[in-house]
Design an enzyme around this catalytic site. Structure first.
Site, short mmCIF file in Angstrom:
data_model
loop_
_atom_site.label_atom_id
_atom_site.label_comp_id
_atom_site.label_asym_id
_atom_site.label_seq_id
_atom_site.Cartn_x
_atom_site.Cartn_y
_atom_site.Cartn_z
N ARG A 166 15.65 22.37 -41.02
CA ARG A 166 16.48 21.41 -40.23
C ARG A 166 17.41 20.46 -41.23
NH1 ARG A 166 13.34 17.96 -36.24
NH2 ARG A 166 15.47 17.44 -35.46
N CYS A 224 14.09 10.91 -40.30
CA CYS A 224 13.56 12.34 -39.79
C CYS A 224 14.39 12.30 -38.60
CB CYS A 224 12.07 12.19 -39.38
SG CYS A 224 11.59 10.77 -38.13
#
Length: 266
Positions: A166, A224
Site C-alpha cells: 500500500r 496509517c
C-alpha cells in the site's frame, strides 16, 4: 506499556477491542468468548467519530464522547485498565492510545492478546457499574496533515505503518488514491511483532526504528490508513523509549484531498 497474560492485575478493568478491517463481527466474537469480566468496546462507534473525507475514516472522538464511553465501561479515577484483542494488538492499541490521549496513565496492552490467555473464557455480555472518571485530555501528541507532511523537511521522520504494497502504491483496497505522503518512510506495523503475535523486545524494536532513521532526539510522526494501526506503531516506539506523535486522519484524509501530492514506489 505491556502486560503479560500471566501477570494480569486482579483489579484491572478489561476492555475487549475485537475489530479487524473488513469485518463487522467483533461483538459476536466477544459474546462467544472473552476474558472473564471484560467489557466489549466497539472501535468504529466508541473509539472513533463519524467518518468524513475531511477528517478520515476513523477521526478521534470528542473528549466528551470518549469520557462518556469510558465511564460506561466502568472506569473510575484510579482504575487500572488493560486492553486486548485477537489481532496482535492492532485494534487494542487504538484504545490504549486513545485512553492515554484522554489523560489516563495506567493503561496497558495485554501482550499477545486473546491467544496468550490460558485461563477460562466467559461468554455473553458484561455490563459493569458506570465509572466516574474525568478525562483532562492532552495526554498524547497528535499531528495535523500539514504538520505530518512537514516533518521530513524539518529533519524529522514520518513513518507509514501500512503494509508495504500500500505504501508503494501497488494496491489500495480502501482509500481514494494509492501511494504515500512524499518523504514518508515505510514501516509496516506487522514488523512490530514477533512470530507469536507479541511485541518484539525493546532491543529489537530500537534496532528496527534506528534502521528507519529514528535516532535519539528525532521528531517522529506516524500514520496509517485511518489512525488505527498507527497507534500500534506509537506503542512499539514507546516500548523502545521513543515518543511519537500520531496523525489521526492518516492516509484516508490525505488521499481524499486532490490537492495533496502522492508519491509511489519504495
Amino acid at each position: 506499556m505491556l502486560t503479560p497474560a500471566d501477570r494480569l492485575p486482579a483489579d484491572a478493568v478489561l476492555l475487549d477491542v475485537r475489530w479487524q478491517l473488513g469485518r463487522t463481527d467483533g461483538r459476536e466474537q466477544y459474546l462467544a468468548g472473552h476474558l472473564p469480566g471484560a467489557v466489549f468496546v466497539d472501535l468504529p462507534t466508541e473509539l472513533s467519530a463519524e467518518p468524513s473525507a475531511a477528517e478520515g475514516r476513523h477521526p478521534l472522538p470528542s473528549l466528551q464522547a470518549l469520557q462518556s464511553a469510558v465511564r460506561r465501561w466502568g472506569i473510575s479515577a484510579g482504575s487500572r485498565v488493560v486492553v486486548y484483542d485477537a489481532s496482535g494488538g492492532l485494534a487494542a492499541a487504538r484504545a490504549w492510545w486513545l485512553l492515554r490521549w484522554g489523560g489516563l496513565t495506567d493503561v496497558t496492552i495485554l501482550d499477545g492478546g486473546l491467544a496468550a490467555w490460558t485461563g477460562p473464557l466467559e461468554t455473553g455480555d458484561v455490563e459493569p457499574e458506570p465509572g466516574d472518571v474525568t478525562l483532562p485530555g492532552g495526554g498524547m501528541p497528535v499531528l495535523t496533515a500539514d504538520e505530518a507532511a512537514g516533518l521530513p523537511a524539518a529533519g524529522g521522520v514520518l513513518l507509514d505503518a501500512r503494509a508495504g504494497e500500500r505504501f508503494r502504491g501497488e494496491v489500495e483496497p480502501v482509500d481514494a488514491r494509492a501511494g504515500h505522503v512524499p518523504g514518508a518512510v515505510s514501516a509496516p506495523t506487522a514488523d512490530n511483532l514477533d512470530g507469536e503475535g507479541r511485541f518484539a523486545t525493546a532491543a529489537v524494536l530500537t534496532e528496527r526504528f534506528a534502521r528507519l532513521g529514528v535516532q535519539p532526539g528525532t521528531a517522529v510522526g506516524v500514520y496509517c490508513g485511518s489512525g488505527v494501526t498507527a497507534a500500534h506503531e506509537v506503542a512499539a516506539l514507546a516500548e523502545a523509549g521513543i515518543e511519537a506523535a500520531l496523525w489521526p486522519g492518516s492516509w484516508s484524509q490525505w488521499s481524499a484531498d486532490p490537492t495533496r501530492p502522492v508519491a509511489t514506489g519504495p
